[in-house]
Design a protein around this motif. Structure first.
Motif, PDB file in Angstrom:
ATOM      1  N   TYR A 120       0.951  -1.184   0.267  1.00  0.00           N
ATOM      2  CA  TYR A 120      -0.075  -0.079  -0.345  1.00  0.00           C
ATOM      3  C   TYR A 120       0.607   1.679   0.194  1.00  0.00           C
ATOM      4  O   TYR A 120       0.046   2.092  -0.045  1.00  0.00           O
ATOM      5  CB  TYR A 120      -1.057  -0.257   1.092  1.00  0.00           C
ATOM      6  CG  TYR A 120      -1.966  -0.826   1.571  1.00  0.00           C
ATOM      7  CD1 TYR A 120      -2.083  -1.571   0.476  1.00  0.00           C
ATOM      8  CD2 TYR A 120      -2.489  -1.256   2.659  1.00  0.00           C
ATOM      9  CE1 TYR A 120      -2.584  -3.188   0.406  1.00  0.00           C
ATOM     10  CE2 TYR A 120      -3.660  -2.364   2.309  1.00  0.00           C
ATOM     11  CZ  TYR A 120      -3.968  -3.312   2.216  1.00  0.00           C
ATOM     12  OH  TYR A 120      -4.400  -4.023   1.891  1.00  0.00           O
ATOM     13  N   CYS A 121       2.118   1.362   0.200  1.00  0.00           N
ATOM     14  CA  CYS A 121       3.192   2.616   0.206  1.00  0.00           C
ATOM     15  C   CYS A 121       2.987   3.066  -1.080  1.00  0.00           C
ATOM     16  O   CYS A 121       3.339   2.619  -1.742  1.00  0.00           O
ATOM     17  CB  CYS A 121       4.362   1.610   0.753  1.00  0.00           C
ATOM     18  SG  CYS A 121       5.826   3.129   1.171  1.00  0.00           S
ATOM     19  N   ILE A 122       3.424   4.793  -0.704  1.00  0.00           N
ATOM     20  CA  ILE A 122       2.987   5.312  -1.988  1.00  0.00           C
ATOM     21  C   ILE A 122       4.633   5.823  -1.709  1.00  0.00           C
ATOM     22  O   ILE A 122       4.621   7.153  -2.099  1.00  0.00           O
ATOM     23  CB  ILE A 122       1.997   6.570  -1.649  1.00  0.00           C
ATOM     24  CG1 ILE A 122       1.715   7.042  -0.293  1.00  0.00           C
ATOM     25  CG2 ILE A 122       1.155   5.293  -1.858  1.00  0.00           C
ATOM     26  CD1 ILE A 122       0.893   7.974  -0.831  1.00  0.00           C
ATOM     27  N   ARG A 123       5.713   6.260  -1.031  1.00  0.00           N
ATOM     28  CA  ARG A 123       6.548   5.983  -1.370  1.00  0.00           C
ATOM     29  C   ARG A 123       6.830   7.601  -1.279  1.00  0.00           C
ATOM     30  O   ARG A 123       7.454   8.513  -1.373  1.00  0.00           O
ATOM     31  CB  ARG A 123       7.554   6.079  -2.428  1.00  0.00           C
ATOM     32  CG  ARG A 123       7.264   4.152  -2.985  1.00  0.00           C
ATOM     33  CD  ARG A 123       7.925   3.759  -2.307  1.00  0.00           C
ATOM     34  NE  ARG A 123       8.288   2.555  -3.213  1.00  0.00           N
ATOM     35  CZ  ARG A 123       8.267   1.718  -4.143  1.00  0.00           C
ATOM     36  NH1 ARG A 123       7.066   1.300  -3.767  1.00  0.00           N
ATOM     37  NH2 ARG A 123       8.608   0.920  -4.837  1.00  0.00           N
ATOM     38  N   CYS A 124       6.072   8.420   0.507  1.00  0.00           N
ATOM     39  CA  CYS A 124       5.994   9.458   0.452  1.00  0.00           C
ATOM     40  C   CYS A 124       7.904  10.117   1.083  1.00  0.00           C
ATOM     41  O   CYS A 124       7.380  10.836   1.638  1.00  0.00           O
ATOM     42  CB  CYS A 124       4.730   9.731   1.024  1.00  0.00           C
ATOM     43  SG  CYS A 124       4.710   9.432   2.752  1.00  0.00           S
ATOM     44  N   SER A 125       7.384   8.433   2.204  1.00  0.00           N
ATOM     45  CA  SER A 125       9.414   9.366   2.669  1.00  0.00           C
ATOM     46  C   SER A 125       8.922   9.639   4.650  1.00  0.00           C
ATOM     47  O   SER A 125       9.556  10.188   5.233  1.00  0.00           O
ATOM     48  CB  SER A 125       9.884  10.116   2.587  1.00  0.00           C
ATOM     49  OG  SER A 125      10.227  11.520   3.036  1.00  0.00           O
ATOM     50  N   ALA A 126       7.171   9.885   4.438  1.00  0.00           N
ATOM     51  CA  ALA A 126       7.217  10.171   6.054  1.00  0.00           C
ATOM     52  C   ALA A 126       7.316   9.165   7.489  1.00  0.00           C
ATOM     53  O   ALA A 126       7.406  10.400   8.453  1.00  0.00           O
ATOM     54  CB  ALA A 126       5.386  10.638   6.363  1.00  0.00           C
ATOM     55  N   CYS A 127       7.632   8.087   6.827  1.00  0.00           N
ATOM     56  CA  CYS A 127       8.049   7.181   8.127  1.00  0.00           C
ATOM     57  C   CYS A 127       9.184   8.088   8.958  1.00  0.00           C
ATOM     58  O   CYS A 127       9.651   7.431   9.423  1.00  0.00           O
ATOM     59  CB  CYS A 127       7.535   5.765   7.799  1.00  0.00           C
ATOM     60  SG  CYS A 127       7.865   5.293   6.466  1.00  0.00           S
ATOM     61  N   SER A 128       9.717   7.842   7.430  1.00  0.00           N
ATOM     62  CA  SER A 128      11.353   8.340   7.140  1.00  0.00           C
ATOM     63  C   SER A 128      11.664   9.296   8.963  1.00  0.00           C
ATOM     64  O   SER A 128      11.862   9.564   9.490  1.00  0.00           O
ATOM     65  CB  SER A 128      12.149   8.034   6.404  1.00  0.00           C
ATOM     66  OG  SER A 128      12.498   6.896   5.584  1.00  0.00           O
ATOM     67  N   ALA A 159       1.990   8.817  11.246  1.00  0.00           N
ATOM     68  CA  ALA A 159       2.515   9.986   9.198  1.00  0.00           C
ATOM     69  C   ALA A 159       2.164   9.086   8.397  1.00  0.00           C
ATOM     70  O   ALA A 159       2.131  10.010   7.637  1.00  0.00           O
ATOM     71  CB  ALA A 159       4.043  10.036  10.154  1.00  0.00           C
ATOM     72  N   CYS A 160       1.669   7.950   8.256  1.00  0.00           N
ATOM     73  CA  CYS A 160       2.014   6.995   6.878  1.00  0.00           C
ATOM     74  C   CYS A 160       0.349   7.876   6.391  1.00  0.00           C
ATOM     75  O   CYS A 160      -1.027   7.546   6.758  1.00  0.00           O
ATOM     76  CB  CYS A 160       1.936   5.471   7.274  1.00  0.00           C
ATOM     77  SG  CYS A 160       1.598   4.983   5.853  1.00  0.00           S
ATOM     78  N   PRO A 161       0.594   7.902   5.494  1.00  0.00           N
ATOM     79  CA  PRO A 161      -0.909   8.621   4.589  1.00  0.00           C
ATOM     80  C   PRO A 161      -1.773   7.251   4.463  1.00  0.00           C
ATOM     81  O   PRO A 161      -3.108   7.816   4.238  1.00  0.00           O
ATOM     82  CB  PRO A 161      -1.003   8.744   4.024  1.00  0.00           C
ATOM     83  CG  PRO A 161       0.970   8.808   2.948  1.00  0.00           C
ATOM     84  CD  PRO A 161       1.624   8.615   4.597  1.00  0.00           C
TER      85      PRO A 161
HETATM   86  S1  SF4 Z   1       4.406   6.861   5.890  1.00  0.00           S
HETATM   87 FE1  SF4 Z   1       6.047   5.567   5.149  1.00  0.00          FE
HETATM   88  S2  SF4 Z   1       5.070   3.695   4.884  1.00  0.00           S
HETATM   89 FE2  SF4 Z   1       3.484   4.943   4.204  1.00  0.00          FE
HETATM   90  S3  SF4 Z   1       3.569   5.510   2.146  1.00  0.00           S
HETATM   91 FE3  SF4 Z   1       4.704   6.488   3.279  1.00  0.00          FE
HETATM   92  S4  SF4 Z   1       6.642   6.132   2.876  1.00  0.00           S
HETATM   93 FE4  SF4 Z   1       5.300   3.825   2.996  1.00  0.00          FE
END
Ligand code: SF4
Lengths: 735, 168
Positions: free
Chosen positions: A322-330, A383-385
């Motif tokens: 499901y990950c959209i590679r937004c980087s919020a989790c980082s 944080a993860c959308p």
């Molecule tokens: S927060 Fe992390 S796991 Fe969630 S969509 Fe963004 S990169 Fe993927």
């Protein structure tokens, strides 16, 4: 992990902290602050997240069907779709397309999927010059380094680093200095490369099956040039990128920039339905109008499986897709903020969700390298959308790594470990931390000798050598009399006609070590008219869960339910002192227990100060507690999981009602995170993460520093030299 | 319910936050208005509306050399999104995409009637449009930008400045 490999790990982390730590910290924290601001402006944030999640759930569920639909549409549009089993397969196809076009140069816009298959190296061997056009990627290409972040690949480099690199490599007439100069220099250089390109390669953030439209989320405009200038476009994308329609793109468009870099929207959301109707720009023929000829474009979509379709079948890894590679989790991750993706990352992906990606794509070995950097603090979850339970994925992968056997454990002291799950499994260090409850029992029964021993230097050395407990950490002191024993023994003080009745859950720390906060809790609740019982109950299973020992954690969970159920049946609420234990009851137990047991417990459990808040709201008087004496100021650090559960505000409100002036910390996590900070290989990282917290607490210059979680109090104790009490100890009417 | 002028104001405010300059004009005065905001050399892509035309100094059908030399590019937006200050630029055979991308300054012409309040409406429109035509479009918000070199810089690969001319 042997003591040598622990030392090597510690050295690697120290090196990254020294060289890249500052740039990573500044940039990720900036993005993270931006995220908070940007989502706060969005009225329907939660609604959009739910929508985004639902679209991905549905799309992954129907993936094979959507892939077929997409393939058909693109072929009808005049493009080609190639489904590649793995990296080698994808690379061969891409190289063939380049060979057919006689291509000497391919320009490429940023794409993690292309990093994953290492297409640059492959094309290079085939004689095709590949040029990265994303400025950050290009910096790394020039520096011959790997990305350290999925969205901002060169996040670990400061402006000065980049200036030094460019000045040395290109020797410009005037040395480059400012961000503006560096950007314009790169723009010019790259434009020249783009003009000569034969093929453009992009990734795809999303692909809409119905129309064959791809979405590219960028700010620089390089993806647009990459697609528009050459007449051949190759897009590489993981199969999980397919969603049904263009309309489904909308929540992602609103969420992706905000979640990642904190921009409400990125400059460009390209929605290409290739082959696109825009004329190619042939700089080899500079004088013929571009609109003159036929628009004759070629488009190839390479859809890459590389383990994804198996992840789809895997109940625990599926959510990774499901990950959209937004980087919020980082960006929200305290450990990532300190070391970045070169420590907290695998072959390609970095940050919290990287464990899922690397386990699915590369295998457990790669995931094992960095999986420990996830402390399970849970700050990434909100944080993860798309609402992925990232810590759970990390736990599952850790459990699987454990099962694959020893990463160098020491048979000599094997006999000392309590409750080994089974002989083949986790390392000694993991098992000791995972079975902390057994140690605590033993420690309490033998206190004060055990405390005295723990402080002795030879024992400190032995603990460090064999178990990897850093000797710079002060170990918790065990108490001879546990909270449960105290509660059993004391005179009956229950209010005569109680408004409410609670079972106060005696977590391992409160019961065996931090007994004072337990007593304070009992006194405070009773003062507010509540009848309190402290039943004997096992630990929640949080420590084994965080070491990836899922079976042990499940057994604990069942024991907890057995101990608390009779109390629930008699109408008592369960009050929990340790926030991470409430998180266990509320969320993790959903994975460990039958739905009904989980629900009953989750629905009737409260965090201590949340409960006190409720009592005050319902007519309880703050005067029953210890209220502020004039202008007393409190600096409060809430626990990470408590914040994820939105429970910080209750403590603040209670303090305010009791007349205190409160400031709160806003760092994501204290850096201790359960047993993480005790481990010698992570000690430096833990302290580095803790530093901003220490700074904020010092700056607050308050009369009292208080913290809710045990790990937080341990960490703050080490950082400030004074161990802060739990909020309830300040409010204790017996104080 | 947002009125038409509320929608315009909202668009103006959001676009303004990205540093986009705005000029409101009528169809008759459009050529003059465009002329007053461009810097030559200039290139353009034809405007798709019957009553709107580009002024004399803006040549369409550019060659790669002209594209490369141009300081300003003039092209139309099919739609704009008030909440975000975004414009929707369709990629057409007339070269709107390169014209809006290569020069340092992009003058984007749009009709006030085509400003929709939010992304939801915009994506309903795009969905329908793409289903009919298989088209391509860019949702562009402000100038191009990067923070990769240590601080925010405008004009990474695309325009450094965007000027919106809104036809009432
Ligand atoms: S927060 Fe992390 S796991 Fe969630 S969509 Fe963004 S990169 Fe993927």
């Amino acid at each position: 992990m042997s003591s040598e490999s622990r030392a090597a790990k510690a050295a690697q982390i120290r090196h990254l902290l020294d060289t890249e730590g500052d740039a990573v910290a500044t940039n990720t924290r900036g993005f993270n602050r931006g995220r908070y601001d940007s989502v706060a402006d969005l009225e329907e944030y939660q609604g959009l997240k739910d929508e985004a999640r639902a679209i991905k759930e549905d799309a992954i569920e129907r993936l094979p069907e959507l892939i077929d639909e997409l393939t058909e549409t693109i072929e009808e549009n005049g493009g080609t779709v190639y489904i590649a089993d793995d990296a080698a397969d994808a690379n061969e196809y891409v190289a063939e397309v380049c060979a057919e076009r006689d291509a000497d140069r391919l320009v490429k816009s940023k794409s993690m999927t292309s990093e994953e298959i290492e297409v640059n190296e492959h094309l290079d061997r085939e004689g095709v010059d590949v040029v990265e056009t994303d400025l950050g990627e290009w910096v790394l290409q020039v520096a011959e380094e790997a990305p350290s972040h999925i969205v901002a690949p060169a996040i670990h480099k400061s402006r000065q680093d980049i200036a030094d690199l460019f000045n040395e490599r290109f020797d410009p007439d005037e040395p480059l200095e400012t961000a503006e100069e560096l950007t314009m220099f790169a723009r010019e250089k790259l434009l020249a490369r783009i003009k000569e390109a034969d093929v453009g390669m992009t990734g795809a953030n999303f692909l809409a099956a119905e129309t064959g439209t791809m979405a590219l989320v960028t700010s620089e405009g390089n993806a647009r040039k990459t697609v528009t200038v050459p007449d051949t476009h190759i897009a590489v994308a993981g199969v999980e990128k397919v969603i049904p329609t263009v309309e489904d793109l909308r929540p992602f468009v609103e969420l992706i920039g905000r979640s990642g870099t904190g921009q409400d929207i990125t400059s460009y959301i390209s929605l290409f339905t290739p082959p696109i109707d825009s004329p190619a720009v042939d700089f080899d023929d500079p004088d013929t109008p571009i609109t003159d000829g036929e628009i004759d474009r070629e488009f190839h979509l390479v859809l890459i499986d590389n383990g994804r379709l198996s992840m789809r079948e895997d109940d625990d890894l599926r959510e990774t897709l499901y990950c959209i590679r937004c980087s919020a989790c980082s960006n929200t991750c305290a450990n990532f903020q300190s070391v970045g993706g070169h420590a907290f990352g695998g072959e390609t992906y970095s940050g919290g969700i990287a464990t899922g990606w690397e386990a699915g794509i590369e295998g457990l070995d790669t995931a094992a390298e960095f999986n420990d950097l996830c402390t399970g603090c849970s700050r990434c979850v909100e944080a993860c959308p798309v609402g992925i339970d990232i810590p759970w994925i990390n736990t599952v992968v850790r459990d699987r790594i454990n099962e694959t056997g020893d990463d160098g454990f020491d048979f000599l002291v094997d006999g000392l470990t309590p409750d080994a799950e089974d002989e083949s499994s986790p390392t000694l260090q993991k098992r000791v931390f995972g079975n902390f409850e057994t140690l605590a029992k033993l420690g309490s029964a033998t206190a004060p000798v055990s405390n005295w021993l723990g402080r002795s230097r030879p024992v400190g050395w032995l603990l460090e050598e064999s178990l990897g407990v850093d000797r710079r950490r002060e170990l918790p002191a065990f108490r001879r009399e546990t909270l449960v024993e105290w509660a059993d023994r004391r005179d009956e003080t229950t209010p005569a006609d109680p408004e409410r009745r609670v079972a106060l859950y005696p977590d391992v720390y409160t019961n065996y070590m931090l007994v004072e906060r337990g007593k304070a809790a009992v006194r405070a609740l009773e003062a507010l008219g509540v009848a309190v019982e402290v039943p004997a109950a096992p630990g929640t299973g949080r420590p084994p869960l965080s070491q990836g020992m899922i079976d042990t954690a499940r057994a604990k969970a069942e024991g907890v339910v057995e101990a608390l159920e009779p109390h629930l049946e008699q109408g008592r609420d369960v009050v929990v002192i340790e926030p991470s234990d409430l998180a266990m009851f509320a969320t993790d137990y959903e994975r460990l227990l039958e739905p009904e047991s989980h629900r009953r417990l989750a629905d009737h459990s409260y965090e201590l100060l949340e409960y006190v808040y409720g009592l005050l709201e319902n007519g309880g008087s703050p005067d029953a507690l210890s209220v502020a004496d004039g202008e007393e100021r409190v600096a409060y650090h809430s626990h990470c999981q408590q914040r994820t559960m939105s429970l910080e505000a209750h403590t603040v409100a209670v303090f305010e009602e009791c007349g205190y002036d409160v400031t709160t910390s806003d760092v994501e996590c204290c850096g201790m995170a359960g047993s993480f900070g005790y481990k010698t290989q992570y000690y430096d990282l833990s302290m580095d993460v803790g530093e901003p917290l220490a700074g904020q607490l010092r700056d607050a210059d308050a009369d009292h520093v208080v913290a809710s979680g045990t790990s937080c109090t341990d960490q703050i104790g080490d950082l400030l030299g004074v161990e802060p009490p739990h909020p309830i100890e300040l409010l204790d009417p017996g104080r | 319910m947002m009125t038409r002028s509320d929608t315009y104001d909202r668009f103006a405010e959001s676009a303004g936050e990205y540093g986009v300059e705005l000029t409101r004009t009528t169809a008759e005065s459009l050529p003059g208005t465009i002329e007053s905001v461009i810097t030559t050399p200039v290139v353009g892509a034809p405007l798709p509306w019957d009553d709107c035309s580009l002024p004399e100094p803006v040549p369409t059908d550019p060659s790669p050399a002209e594209l490369d030399a141009a300081v300003t590019g003039v092209s139309a937006a099919s739609l704009a999104v008030a909440d975000y200050g975004s414009v929707v630029l369709e990629a057409t055979p007339g070269g709107g995409e390169p014209v809006s991308l290569f020069p340092d300054e992009h003058v984007v012409v749009l009709r006030e009637d085509d400003i929709v309040p939010d992304m939801e409406t915009a994506f309903e429109w795009l969905d329908e449009q793409f289903r009919d035509t298989g088209g391509s479009a860019i949702v562009a918000t402000g100038p191009s930008a990067t923070a990769d070199m240590g601080s925010l810089v405008k004009g990474a690969h695309g325009p450094k400045e965007v000027h919106a001319v809104v036809v009432t």
